[in-house]
Design an enzyme around this catalytic site. Structure first.
Site, mmCIF file in Angstrom:
data_model
loop_
_atom_site.group_PDB
_atom_site.id
_atom_site.type_symbol
_atom_site.label_atom_id
_atom_site.label_comp_id
_atom_site.label_asym_id
_atom_site.label_seq_id
_atom_site.Cartn_x
_atom_site.Cartn_y
_atom_site.Cartn_z
ATOM 1 N N GLU A 238 0.919 -1.312 0.011
ATOM 2 C CA GLU A 238 -0.032 -0.092 -0.034
ATOM 3 C C GLU A 238 1.031 1.203 -0.008
ATOM 4 O O GLU A 238 2.133 1.392 0.587
ATOM 5 C CB GLU A 238 -0.845 0.022 1.062
ATOM 6 C CG GLU A 238 -2.038 -1.062 1.254
ATOM 7 C CD GLU A 238 -2.811 -1.051 2.450
ATOM 8 O OE1 GLU A 238 -2.727 -0.557 3.350
ATOM 9 O OE2 GLU A 238 -3.652 -2.212 2.454
ATOM 10 N N HIS B 191 -7.749 1.364 1.742
ATOM 11 C CA HIS B 191 -7.637 0.793 3.326
ATOM 12 C C HIS B 191 -8.621 1.848 4.162
ATOM 13 O O HIS B 191 -8.013 2.316 5.380
ATOM 14 C CB HIS B 191 -6.322 0.699 3.828
ATOM 15 C CG HIS B 191 -6.094 -0.016 4.970
ATOM 16 N ND1 HIS B 191 -4.791 -0.770 5.138
ATOM 17 C CD2 HIS B 191 -6.896 -0.365 5.918
ATOM 18 C CE1 HIS B 191 -5.063 -1.619 6.376
ATOM 19 N NE2 HIS B 191 -6.275 -1.266 6.488
HETATM 20 P P1 NAI Z 1 -10.192 -10.449 15.800
HETATM 21 O O1 NAI Z 1 -9.027 -10.668 16.049
HETATM 22 O O2 NAI Z 1 -11.390 -9.998 16.595
HETATM 23 O O3 NAI Z 1 -10.689 -11.595 14.697
HETATM 24 C C1 NAI Z 1 -9.911 -12.246 13.933
HETATM 25 C C2 NAI Z 1 -10.566 -13.570 13.952
HETATM 26 O O4 NAI Z 1 -9.793 -14.364 12.810
HETATM 27 C C3 NAI Z 1 -10.272 -14.357 15.209
HETATM 28 O O5 NAI Z 1 -11.386 -15.016 15.730
HETATM 29 C C4 NAI Z 1 -9.119 -15.571 14.863
HETATM 30 O O6 NAI Z 1 -9.340 -16.697 15.501
HETATM 31 C C5 NAI Z 1 -9.540 -15.910 13.197
HETATM 32 N N1 NAI Z 1 -8.672 -16.282 12.434
HETATM 33 C C6 NAI Z 1 -7.107 -15.734 12.379
HETATM 34 N N2 NAI Z 1 -6.571 -16.632 11.446
HETATM 35 C C7 NAI Z 1 -7.339 -17.578 11.017
HETATM 36 C C8 NAI Z 1 -7.247 -18.485 10.043
HETATM 37 N N3 NAI Z 1 -6.256 -18.779 9.358
HETATM 38 N N4 NAI Z 1 -8.541 -19.266 9.660
HETATM 39 C C9 NAI Z 1 -9.661 -18.958 10.395
HETATM 40 N N5 NAI Z 1 -9.769 -17.918 11.360
HETATM 41 C C10 NAI Z 1 -8.616 -17.296 11.446
HETATM 42 O O7 NAI Z 1 -10.260 -9.067 14.665
HETATM 43 P P2 NAI Z 1 -11.021 -8.099 14.105
HETATM 44 O O8 NAI Z 1 -11.180 -6.857 14.768
HETATM 45 O O9 NAI Z 1 -12.424 -8.718 13.811
HETATM 46 O O10 NAI Z 1 -10.438 -7.753 12.693
HETATM 47 C C11 NAI Z 1 -10.184 -8.633 11.650
HETATM 48 C C12 NAI Z 1 -9.448 -7.973 10.513
HETATM 49 O O11 NAI Z 1 -9.979 -6.804 10.191
HETATM 50 C C13 NAI Z 1 -7.967 -7.720 10.984
HETATM 51 O O12 NAI Z 1 -7.085 -8.235 10.259
HETATM 52 C C14 NAI Z 1 -7.835 -6.280 11.005
HETATM 53 O O13 NAI Z 1 -6.508 -5.806 10.872
HETATM 54 C C15 NAI Z 1 -8.805 -5.945 9.916
HETATM 55 N N6 NAI Z 1 -9.346 -4.566 10.001
HETATM 56 C C16 NAI Z 1 -9.297 -3.679 8.681
HETATM 57 C C17 NAI Z 1 -9.806 -2.302 8.899
HETATM 58 C C18 NAI Z 1 -9.547 -1.771 7.533
HETATM 59 O O14 NAI Z 1 -9.902 -0.484 7.446
HETATM 60 N N7 NAI Z 1 -10.062 -2.292 6.447
HETATM 61 C C19 NAI Z 1 -10.215 -2.059 9.940
HETATM 62 C C20 NAI Z 1 -10.186 -2.776 11.072
HETATM 63 C C21 NAI Z 1 -9.939 -3.883 11.168
#
Ligand code: NAI
Length: 396
Positions: A256, A279
């Site tokens: 990015e 993003h």
């Molecule tokens: P979180 O940590 O609450 O949830 C992530 C989930 O993914 C967890 O339950 C974990 O066990 C699961 N997980 C991890 N690796 C896995 C795999 N290989 N297979 C299956 N499940 C798996 O995170 P949250 O807050 O829900 O955020 C999710 C994503 O969104 C993060 O990567 C975060 O960086 C991204 N994000 C992006 C934003 C944007 O601006 N586009 C803003 C906020 C978050």
């Protein structure tokens, strides 16, 4: 307290109400500038641009806590902060709703082929047809990663009449009527819309590649609003061009631009029915405001009670409020025997312990001892001198 990078005004107001002496700066400071400014600062507030390096922390003689008014904490040398007994807090849930809303909006747009139709209209082409346009109602949404964002999306998608499937590497409670898949394959084979909400851990690199696209249904809608490296971007390009993926919404990329002045370069540019966004999944006024409430509350709680719940680098302790007692907060290197030494000192001076809470992580131990009001001041001096102490303070 020093707040950089134009942190939301509600945060400044909240912290001033708490009695902090707050200085603000609109921009991030360079490492040299921050090394100078940090010397007398007890609390530092930043967003994603300020680099809090080990050198900065070496100059931060009075720093107790860093508030990251954002989600990521890569800009902070967490190891150095922990070594120095500086607690770090961020705002991990404040923008989840914003991401979820964008995902919902995008899947509806994509399943109707709106991105292409909109481009044509701007070119003067009137292409009225129902071909390749569907409702999301009744379709299967496959959510990969059922965390803060995945679960909220699950609830909203069901309200839209979608059937929700999810896959998570950990055991997660299904909300509403969502159905848990035992494997990623099981989800990929069934979903009409596949959406990624996993975290950015290293091992998730290219977790969606040629094999996974192969397993998906023909004409699948694909969304990635999680982290860029999770998807093999060239495999995605090929699958869009072949028509296997009928539309995609991508907010995050393996590479990015570092700033708005840099060109965005990607193999996904110019592809059909492809929504590309810079993003901004979590970037809304509401999310900024939520962060402005969340982080100050964490900072105030830590300063006023010692509570570290949701700290990024400290062992998490939620503490009861205290009546008629003093609270001793001791941060030490995680080596055997420190707590025994503390308690021996207290016992030797006849101090009555009302409550004690201890938690450790790999680097440090965090021990809170509530003691009876009457105590010998000398004991405090002695506690400061306990070997392996990083920081010590007395509350109330
Ligand atoms: P979180 O940590 O609450 O949830 C992530 C989930 O993914 C967890 O339950 C974990 O066990 C699961 N997980 C991890 N690796 C896995 C795999 N290989 N297979 C299956 N499940 C798996 O995170 P949250 O807050 O829900 O955020 C999710 C994503 O969104 C993060 O990567 C975060 O960086 C991204 N994000 C992006 C934003 C944007 O601006 N586009 C803003 C906020 C978050």
């Amino acid at each position: 307290m020093l707040l950089l990078e134009n942190v939301h005004p509600v945060a400044v107001a909240r912290l001033r109400e708490e009695g902090f002496n707050v200085e603000t700066e609109k921009k991030a400071l360079s490492e040299d500038e921050l090394c100078e400014r940090i010397k007398d600062v007890s609390v530092l507030g930043i967003r994603s641009k300020t680099q809090v390096t080990r050198r900065v922390l070496d100059n931060a003689k009075r720093l107790m806590v860093i508030g990251a008014f954002c989600i990521g904490t890569n800009q902070i040398d967490l190891k150095a902060a922990t070594e120095k007994g500086i607690a770090v807090f961020n705002a991990p849930f404040s923008n989840t709703r914003s991401v979820v809303e964008l995902a919902v909006g995008e899947m509806i747009m994509l399943i109707r082929n709106i991105p292409d139709k909109s481009v044509k209209m701007h070119q003067g082409i009137w292409d009225k047809s129902a071909k390749g346009s569907y409702e999301v109602r009744g379709k299967k949404l496959g959510i990969i990663g059922y965390g803060n964002i995945g679960t909220q999306l699950s609830v909203l998608a069901e309200a839209l009449g979608m059937k929700v499937l999810y896959y998570d590497r950990e055991e997660k409670l299904a909300l509403g009527n969502a159905v848990k898949c035992r494997s990623l394959n099981e989800l990929l084979e069934q979903a009409d819309v596949v959406t990624l909400h996993v975290d950015g851990r290293e091992s998730n690199t290219n977790m969606i590649g040629p094999r996974e696209f192969e397993l998906m249904k023909n004409g699948v809608i694909f969304l990635n609003l999680s982290r860029g490296h999770v998807v093999d971007i060239n495999a995605l390009r090929e699958n869009i061009l072949s028509g296997k993926v009928a539309g995609c919404g991508i907010d995050v990329f393996p590479e990015e631009p570092a700033s708005n002045d840099e060109e965005f370069v990607s193999p996904l540019r110019g592809l059909p029915n492809t929504i590309l966004t810079p993003h901004i999944g979590g970037s809304t006024s509401e999310a900024q405001e939520n962060i402005g409430y969340f982080v100050p509350a964490k900072i105030a709680d830590y300063i006023n009670t010692g509570s570290t719940s949701n700290s990024v680098n400290f062992p998490n302790l939620t503490l009861p409020t205290l009546k008629d007692a003093h609270r001793l907060i001791h941060i030490h290197e995680n080596v055997p025997g420190v707590i025994a030494r503390i308690n021996r000192l207290l016992a030797d001076t006849g101090v009555n312990i009302v409550g004690q809470y201890l938690k450790t992580n790999e680097q440090i131990g965090y021990v809170i001892t509530d003691i009876n009001k009457a105590y010998d001041k000398e004991v405090i001096k002695a506690l400061r001198k306990v070997e392996h102490t990083i920081k010590f303070r007395v509350l109330y």
